[in-house]
Design an enzyme around this catalytic site. Structure first.
Site, PDB file in Angstrom:
ATOM      1  N   ARG A   1      73.225 -33.671  30.644  1.00  0.00           N
ATOM      2  CA  ARG A   1      74.289 -33.280  31.567  1.00  0.00           C
ATOM      3  C   ARG A   1      75.101 -34.521  31.932  1.00  0.00           C
ATOM      4  O   ARG A   1      74.751 -35.640  31.566  1.00  0.00           O
ATOM      5  CB  ARG A   1      73.775 -32.557  32.827  1.00  0.00           C
ATOM      6  CG  ARG A   1      72.455 -32.890  33.401  1.00  0.00           C
ATOM      7  CD  ARG A   1      72.321 -34.274  33.955  1.00  0.00           C
ATOM      8  NE  ARG A   1      73.365 -34.609  34.888  1.00  0.00           N
ATOM      9  CZ  ARG A   1      73.736 -35.832  35.195  1.00  0.00           C
ATOM     10  NH1 ARG A   1      73.131 -36.876  34.650  1.00  0.00           N
ATOM     11  NH2 ARG A   1      74.704 -36.072  36.046  1.00  0.00           N
ATOM     12  N   GLY A   2      76.188 -34.280  32.664  1.00  0.00           N
ATOM     13  CA  GLY A   2      77.135 -35.344  32.938  1.00  0.00           C
ATOM     14  C   GLY A   2      78.319 -35.132  32.003  1.00  0.00           C
ATOM     15  O   GLY A   2      78.139 -34.966  30.798  1.00  0.00           O
TER      16      GLY A   2
ATOM     17  N   ARG B   1      79.378 -24.708  29.073  1.00  0.00           N
ATOM     18  CA  ARG B   1      79.694 -25.024  30.470  1.00  0.00           C
ATOM     19  C   ARG B   1      81.207 -25.121  30.620  1.00  0.00           C
ATOM     20  O   ARG B   1      81.868 -25.730  29.787  1.00  0.00           O
ATOM     21  CB  ARG B   1      79.004 -26.322  30.919  1.00  0.00           C
ATOM     22  CG  ARG B   1      77.466 -26.160  30.905  1.00  0.00           C
ATOM     23  CD  ARG B   1      76.770 -27.306  31.610  1.00  0.00           C
ATOM     24  NE  ARG B   1      77.047 -27.299  33.030  1.00  0.00           N
ATOM     25  CZ  ARG B   1      76.879 -28.364  33.821  1.00  0.00           C
ATOM     26  NH1 ARG B   1      76.461 -29.504  33.314  1.00  0.00           N
ATOM     27  NH2 ARG B   1      77.134 -28.289  35.110  1.00  0.00           N
TER      28      ARG B   1
ATOM     29  N   ASP C   1      84.351 -34.531  36.808  1.00  0.00           N
ATOM     30  CA  ASP C   1      84.192 -33.641  35.657  1.00  0.00           C
ATOM     31  C   ASP C   1      85.527 -33.219  35.078  1.00  0.00           C
ATOM     32  O   ASP C   1      85.625 -32.888  33.896  1.00  0.00           O
ATOM     33  CB  ASP C   1      83.356 -32.417  36.042  1.00  0.00           C
ATOM     34  CG  ASP C   1      81.896 -32.803  36.212  1.00  0.00           C
ATOM     35  OD1 ASP C   1      81.557 -33.380  37.259  1.00  0.00           O
ATOM     36  OD2 ASP C   1      81.111 -32.577  35.266  1.00  0.00           O
TER      37      ASP C   1
ATOM     38  N   LYS D   1      80.666 -32.809  41.194  1.00  0.00           N
ATOM     39  CA  LYS D   1      79.492 -32.126  41.747  1.00  0.00           C
ATOM     40  C   LYS D   1      79.738 -31.652  43.175  1.00  0.00           C
ATOM     41  O   LYS D   1      80.297 -32.361  44.001  1.00  0.00           O
ATOM     42  CB  LYS D   1      78.314 -33.096  41.738  1.00  0.00           C
ATOM     43  CG  LYS D   1      77.004 -32.542  42.224  1.00  0.00           C
ATOM     44  CD  LYS D   1      76.529 -31.357  41.422  1.00  0.00           C
ATOM     45  CE  LYS D   1      76.535 -31.688  39.948  1.00  0.00           C
ATOM     46  NZ  LYS D   1      76.558 -30.489  39.093  1.00  0.00           N
TER      47      LYS D   1
END
Lengths: 346, 346
Positions: A47-48, A90, A237, A248
């Site tokens: 993730r990231g 995602r 993001d 986040k």
């Protein structure tokens, strides 16, 4: 430095650190099939935003490794289908569709056999991987000047080495400062519900020997009131043309609290995070995640079944709360107008 | 309405709902010894500023039940010692020392046998219990006018029925509104690290049939930005003469975020929470709790051993962020000057 995403030993799979198991266990895993790649991204094993771009591109290659025996048309269909499925795992980070689009463009430029197309894709994915590493370091070098000796940096979630193929984005200035001998320390919001701050940021900083203190997400204001925080650095993001950015959930509250206390609030991100097709934050799609991430934590029922759950993965922080963006091209001060930048040139 | 603190069936112990087990299990427990009383308060089996005042007073009675055979001097020594130990179990809420002081003053006014002193103390503790119930209802009746039909109320931690002997403080206006048929709903911050919001507030509201949505502590700003919150109501553990107040960690950040969005921010508390001996928030002692509350949640290691942990139980919110205090004496608007009120008259 740890490597969150790299080629597996035989060069045909994607070797990741399984971030679901940290900090209790350190597990490396090779992703070799489309299902393994999509599952790893969807379940946050990798993730990231930068890391899922890199892992998506490399994973596309891995997912096609067994398909080079197909005829050209079938291989092309497989490529398109696999790319679409990885792309959809995602929705919020722009890096994933950006990397997949770049892979598709590279494939479209090759007139050759499936084997030749796959070789070109492998080369492109390796470039994306190496560019990500280089971008992280440039972000660190551009940002390090913002950290005075002894600086106390507060961060949210994990935008460190585990979130990229390199030394991270928000943590890159910290790593570069530490390399140069500056006595910096980090305060890490634990970042509910999935605790990327306490599980991941604290783990990678402790492993690197950098002092780190974990706090729950509601505690940052108390630290700022005491004068214990010199600056905030977070990742992103997706960054809209006007400087609004998604990150986040909890980032927006942190930015408001930082502004209230006059604490500088920086966003560190590679240029690939900027989406000039998005005018402002209202147009950013926010991923809603499963209620059980909040309701059942660590196998325990922590909220009654009768309660509803609100669980967006991200929030949008307006650009006017951002002191500056730390990018691989340099530190960008307001007013923000990324529309003129041309998207995704590194 | 649930009863978080009451006399046990035989009238000699303190019957509590063990809040450590919620929402998974509903357990009632009778506290009969000094150790049981102190342990229940220290481990948060009973918690919430008003409830620990009531439980402390009643627990003092329970702890002396077996000591009436002592001579007057020994009984007096036991009373003083037990009172001191109960008083010291938690430092931040003013209600506990206030209740204990009131008990000691009552005892000092009795010229009689240990049995007669204990009877007077039992009467005083019962008064404290009943006054707390009545105060909760008055807070609810004073506060209900602030809730328009359909109001969406955000709260932090648990200042509900479980935190008092009655219908709560922050949730009292919600319960009164619901009694009157208003379609109110509540958004409950989960409230890390001990999750009183998701475990307790959501549980008691769901049990009462009031719609409740749980969110993590970093999500409130996102809801406010969407226009989904009409007002905030929180409780208080200690209110200084100038209106600064201590409450569960995370309250201060919520107040800043509410101000940023123009969302009214109310503090509901009985008069016994006001400590006129404290001029402002800087003088309020903040309890620091064990690192493992953050590091090990539900038996899992969620932050590495090498990381430091910041874990204050409370933070202080300046009175200037408070739209109004909702007290048993009425709604108090700024500027706040509680010094003139005379402490602790109900």
């Amino acid at each position: 430095m740890i490597e969150a995403v790299r080629w597996s030993a035989d060069g045909r799979g994607v070797r990741i650190i399984d971030q679901r198991a940290l900090p209790g266990e350190y597990i490396e895993r090779d992703l070799r099939t489309l299902d393994e790649v999509c599952d790893a991204i969807a379940t946050l094993a990798v993730r990231g935003a930068p890391a899922i771009g890199v892992a998506g591109a490399m994973g596309l290659v891995a997912s096609l490794d067994a398909s080079t025996g197909l005829d050209a048309s079938a291989f092309s269909g497989r490529l398109t289908a696999n790319a679409a499925r990885i792309r959809a795992t995602r929705p919020t980070a722009v890096n994933l569709p950006w990397a997949i689009d770049r892979m598709l463009a590279r494939a479209a430029g090759v007139r050759g056999t499936p084997l030749e197309i796959l070789a070109a894709l492998r080369d492109e994915a390796t470039r994306i991987l190496e560019e990500d590493r280089a971008m992280c370091r440039r972000i660190g070098e551009h940002g390090v000047g913002l950290l005075a000796p002894g600086a106390r940096v507060l961060t949210h979630c994990n935008a460190g080495a585990l979130a990229t193929a390199g030394m991270g984005t928000a943590l890159a200035p910290v790593y570069v400062a530490a390399e140069r001998g500056a006595q910096v320390s980090v305060f890490a919001d634990e970042t509910r519900p999935l605790l990327q701050g306490s599980r991941l940021t604290a783990w990678e900083l402790a492993r690197a020997g950098i002092p780190v203190t974990v706090l729950t997400d509601g505690m940052a204001a108390s630290l700022m009131h005491r004068g214990s925080i010199d600056l905030c650095i977070v990742g992103a993001d997706r960054i809209a043309a006007n400087g609004d950015f998604a990150n986040k959930i909890g980032t927006y509250a942190l930015a408001i609290v930082a502004r209230h206390h006059g604490v500088p609030f920086y966003v560190a991100a590679p240029t690939s995070t900027i989406d000039t097709a998005v005018a402002d934050g209202d147009a950013i799609v926010i991923e809603q995640r499963n209620a059980d991430e909040v309701r059942r934590s660590f196998g325990h029922l922590i909220a009654p079944e009768e309660a509803a759950i609100y669980n967006p993965a991200f929030d949008v922080t307006p650009g006017e709360l951002v002191t500056a963006f730390i990018t691989d091209r340099g530190v960008v001060l307001p007013p923000y107008d990324f529309a003129a930048w041309g998207t995704h040139e590194a």
